[in-house]
Design a protein around this motif. Structure first.
Motif, PDB file in Angstrom:
ATOM      1  N   ALA A  11      -3.585 -45.671 -25.599  1.00 38.91           N
ATOM      2  CA  ALA A  11      -2.721 -44.595 -26.340  1.00 38.91           C
ATOM      3  C   ALA A  11      -3.084 -44.448 -27.964  1.00 38.91           C
ATOM      4  O   ALA A  11      -3.596 -43.476 -28.133  1.00 38.91           O
ATOM      5  CB  ALA A  11      -1.339 -44.745 -26.214  1.00 38.91           C
ATOM      6  N   ALA A  12      -3.281 -45.790 -28.312  1.00 38.99           N
ATOM      7  CA  ALA A  12      -3.880 -45.721 -29.695  1.00 38.99           C
ATOM      8  C   ALA A  12      -5.270 -45.197 -29.714  1.00 38.99           C
ATOM      9  O   ALA A  12      -5.734 -44.319 -30.684  1.00 38.99           O
ATOM     10  CB  ALA A  12      -3.740 -47.225 -30.065  1.00 38.99           C
ATOM     11  N   PHE A  13      -6.136 -45.645 -28.758  1.00 42.53           N
ATOM     12  CA  PHE A  13      -7.508 -45.074 -28.727  1.00 42.53           C
ATOM     13  C   PHE A  13      -7.539 -43.772 -28.602  1.00 42.53           C
ATOM     14  O   PHE A  13      -8.288 -42.996 -29.231  1.00 42.53           O
ATOM     15  CB  PHE A  13      -8.427 -45.908 -27.631  1.00 42.53           C
ATOM     16  CG  PHE A  13      -9.716 -45.472 -27.771  1.00 42.53           C
ATOM     17  CD1 PHE A  13     -10.602 -46.265 -28.442  1.00 42.53           C
ATOM     18  CD2 PHE A  13     -10.237 -44.703 -26.473  1.00 42.53           C
ATOM     19  CE1 PHE A  13     -11.897 -45.609 -28.316  1.00 42.53           C
ATOM     20  CE2 PHE A  13     -11.383 -44.199 -26.700  1.00 42.53           C
ATOM     21  CZ  PHE A  13     -12.419 -44.940 -27.601  1.00 42.53           C
ATOM     22  N   ALA A  14      -6.687 -43.022 -27.596  1.00 38.92           N
ATOM     23  CA  ALA A  14      -6.840 -41.605 -27.418  1.00 38.92           C
ATOM     24  C   ALA A  14      -6.189 -41.000 -28.669  1.00 38.92           C
ATOM     25  O   ALA A  14      -6.920 -39.974 -29.046  1.00 38.92           O
ATOM     26  CB  ALA A  14      -5.897 -41.198 -26.320  1.00 38.92           C
ATOM     27  N   ALA A  15      -5.213 -41.311 -29.499  1.00 40.23           N
ATOM     28  CA  ALA A  15      -4.698 -40.914 -30.577  1.00 40.23           C
ATOM     29  C   ALA A  15      -5.824 -41.003 -31.651  1.00 40.23           C
ATOM     30  O   ALA A  15      -6.107 -39.993 -32.168  1.00 40.23           O
ATOM     31  CB  ALA A  15      -3.425 -41.342 -31.032  1.00 40.23           C
ATOM     32  N   GLY A  16      -6.423 -41.955 -31.913  1.00 38.62           N
ATOM     33  CA  GLY A  16      -7.686 -42.268 -32.807  1.00 38.62           C
ATOM     34  C   GLY A  16      -8.701 -41.112 -32.668  1.00 38.62           C
ATOM     35  O   GLY A  16      -9.334 -40.545 -33.367  1.00 38.62           O
ATOM     36  N   THR A  17      -8.897 -40.904 -31.369  1.00 39.13           N
ATOM     37  CA  THR A  17     -10.136 -40.061 -30.885  1.00 39.13           C
ATOM     38  C   THR A  17      -9.618 -38.491 -31.225  1.00 39.13           C
ATOM     39  O   THR A  17     -10.524 -37.790 -31.769  1.00 39.13           O
ATOM     40  CB  THR A  17     -10.694 -40.110 -29.468  1.00 39.13           C
ATOM     41  OG1 THR A  17     -10.966 -41.301 -29.164  1.00 39.13           O
ATOM     42  CG2 THR A  17     -11.437 -39.245 -28.943  1.00 39.13           C
ATOM     43  N   ILE A  18      -8.470 -38.228 -30.860  1.00 39.02           N
ATOM     44  CA  ILE A  18      -7.983 -36.730 -31.091  1.00 39.02           C
ATOM     45  C   ILE A  18      -8.045 -36.584 -32.659  1.00 39.02           C
ATOM     46  O   ILE A  18      -8.397 -35.538 -33.110  1.00 39.02           O
ATOM     47  CB  ILE A  18      -6.806 -36.652 -30.641  1.00 39.02           C
ATOM     48  CG1 ILE A  18      -6.772 -36.745 -28.878  1.00 39.02           C
ATOM     49  CG2 ILE A  18      -5.884 -35.298 -30.919  1.00 39.02           C
ATOM     50  CD1 ILE A  18      -5.304 -36.638 -28.445  1.00 39.02           C
ATOM     51  N   SER A  19      -7.576 -37.332 -33.436  1.00 46.19           N
ATOM     52  CA  SER A  19      -7.372 -37.466 -34.813  1.00 46.19           C
ATOM     53  C   SER A  19      -8.955 -37.411 -35.531  1.00 46.19           C
ATOM     54  O   SER A  19      -8.940 -36.733 -36.386  1.00 46.19           O
ATOM     55  CB  SER A  19      -6.565 -38.403 -35.531  1.00 46.19           C
ATOM     56  OG  SER A  19      -7.291 -39.770 -35.639  1.00 46.19           O
ATOM     57  N   PHE A  20      -9.802 -38.057 -35.042  1.00 50.73           N
ATOM     58  CA  PHE A  20     -11.260 -37.944 -35.261  1.00 50.73           C
ATOM     59  C   PHE A  20     -11.895 -36.628 -35.328  1.00 50.73           C
ATOM     60  O   PHE A  20     -12.447 -35.999 -36.101  1.00 50.73           O
ATOM     61  CB  PHE A  20     -12.269 -39.231 -34.540  1.00 50.73           C
ATOM     62  CG  PHE A  20     -13.306 -39.031 -35.226  1.00 50.73           C
ATOM     63  CD1 PHE A  20     -13.758 -39.482 -36.410  1.00 50.73           C
ATOM     64  CD2 PHE A  20     -14.308 -38.572 -34.357  1.00 50.73           C
ATOM     65  CE1 PHE A  20     -15.087 -39.596 -37.022  1.00 50.73           C
ATOM     66  CE2 PHE A  20     -15.887 -38.735 -34.819  1.00 50.73           C
ATOM     67  CZ  PHE A  20     -16.155 -38.957 -35.949  1.00 50.73           C
ATOM     68  N   VAL A  21     -11.508 -35.927 -34.007  1.00 51.89           N
ATOM     69  CA  VAL A  21     -12.086 -34.518 -33.826  1.00 51.89           C
ATOM     70  C   VAL A  21     -11.403 -33.430 -34.400  1.00 51.89           C
ATOM     71  O   VAL A  21     -11.499 -32.271 -33.955  1.00 51.89           O
ATOM     72  CB  VAL A  21     -12.555 -34.394 -32.234  1.00 51.89           C
ATOM     73  CG1 VAL A  21     -13.520 -35.292 -32.011  1.00 51.89           C
ATOM     74  CG2 VAL A  21     -11.285 -34.361 -31.650  1.00 51.89           C
ATOM     75  N   SER A  22     -10.067 -33.670 -35.142  1.00 52.91           N
ATOM     76  CA  SER A  22      -9.327 -32.648 -35.600  1.00 52.91           C
ATOM     77  C   SER A  22     -10.031 -32.017 -36.513  1.00 52.91           C
ATOM     78  O   SER A  22     -11.051 -32.388 -37.221  1.00 52.91           O
ATOM     79  CB  SER A  22      -8.069 -33.491 -36.288  1.00 52.91           C
ATOM     80  OG  SER A  22      -8.427 -34.089 -37.376  1.00 52.91           O
ATOM     81  N   PRO A  23      -9.841 -30.767 -36.854  1.00 54.72           N
ATOM     82  CA  PRO A  23     -10.649 -29.833 -37.881  1.00 54.72           C
ATOM     83  C   PRO A  23     -10.272 -30.634 -39.324  1.00 54.72           C
ATOM     84  O   PRO A  23     -11.000 -29.896 -40.102  1.00 54.72           O
ATOM     85  CB  PRO A  23      -9.565 -28.575 -37.910  1.00 54.72           C
ATOM     86  CG  PRO A  23      -9.101 -28.592 -36.532  1.00 54.72           C
ATOM     87  CD  PRO A  23      -8.831 -29.829 -36.001  1.00 54.72           C
ATOM     88  N   CYS A  24      -9.409 -31.179 -39.756  1.00 55.11           N
ATOM     89  CA  CYS A  24      -9.504 -31.760 -41.064  1.00 55.11           C
ATOM     90  C   CYS A  24     -10.179 -33.071 -41.151  1.00 55.11           C
ATOM     91  O   CYS A  24     -10.837 -33.151 -42.055  1.00 55.11           O
ATOM     92  CB  CYS A  24      -7.800 -32.547 -41.298  1.00 55.11           C
ATOM     93  SG  CYS A  24      -6.620 -31.219 -40.887  1.00 55.11           S
ATOM     94  N   VAL A  25     -10.510 -33.850 -40.140  1.00 54.31           N
ATOM     95  CA  VAL A  25     -11.571 -35.045 -40.304  1.00 54.31           C
ATOM     96  C   VAL A  25     -13.027 -34.660 -39.802  1.00 54.31           C
ATOM     97  O   VAL A  25     -13.936 -35.212 -40.600  1.00 54.31           O
ATOM     98  CB  VAL A  25     -11.034 -36.086 -39.477  1.00 54.31           C
ATOM     99  CG1 VAL A  25     -11.722 -37.629 -39.671  1.00 54.31           C
ATOM    100  CG2 VAL A  25      -9.695 -36.528 -39.992  1.00 54.31           C
ATOM    101  N   LEU A  26     -13.314 -34.049 -38.999  1.00 50.15           N
ATOM    102  CA  LEU A  26     -14.434 -33.730 -38.396  1.00 50.15           C
ATOM    103  C   LEU A  26     -15.594 -33.276 -39.429  1.00 50.15           C
ATOM    104  O   LEU A  26     -16.585 -33.825 -39.399  1.00 50.15           O
ATOM    105  CB  LEU A  26     -14.500 -33.008 -37.282  1.00 50.15           C
ATOM    106  CG  LEU A  26     -15.824 -33.167 -36.224  1.00 50.15           C
ATOM    107  CD1 LEU A  26     -16.087 -34.245 -35.854  1.00 50.15           C
ATOM    108  CD2 LEU A  26     -15.773 -32.095 -35.014  1.00 50.15           C
TER     109      LEU A  26
END
Length: 81
Positions: A11-26
């Motif tokens: 779950a932590a890995f999935a959340a980190g991946t989702i936050s990485f590809v978010s429009p704010c970070v990418l």
């Protein structure tokens, strides 16, 4: 108990991946990579293989150092409890 920790890690890995590809970070990724590589993120110049490998290596060292500091901070906060 081992299953729960495996689920937590996934779950932590999935959340980190989702936050990485978010429009704010990418959009920040090219600037980060160019900073670590020491060269501007310019589409007109092609990066030779040696520089690309060096940038990846420097990025890995940065992430390793960043992770180490946060693990030490987490361990020290747990020791205070």
């Amino acid at each position: 108990m081992l299953e729960l920790s495996g689920i937590g890690i996934a779950a932590a890995f999935a959340a980190g991946t989702i936050s990485f590809v978010s429009p704010c970070v990418l959009p920040l990724v090219p600037g980060y990579v160019s900073y670590v590589a020491g060269h501007a993120a310019d589409a007109s110049n092609l990066v030779p293989e040696g520089r690309r490998r060096k940038a990846i290596g420097m990025s890995l060292y940065f992430v390793l150092g960043f992770s180490t500091i946060f693990m030490i901070l987490g361990a020290s906060a747990t020791a205070l409890d």
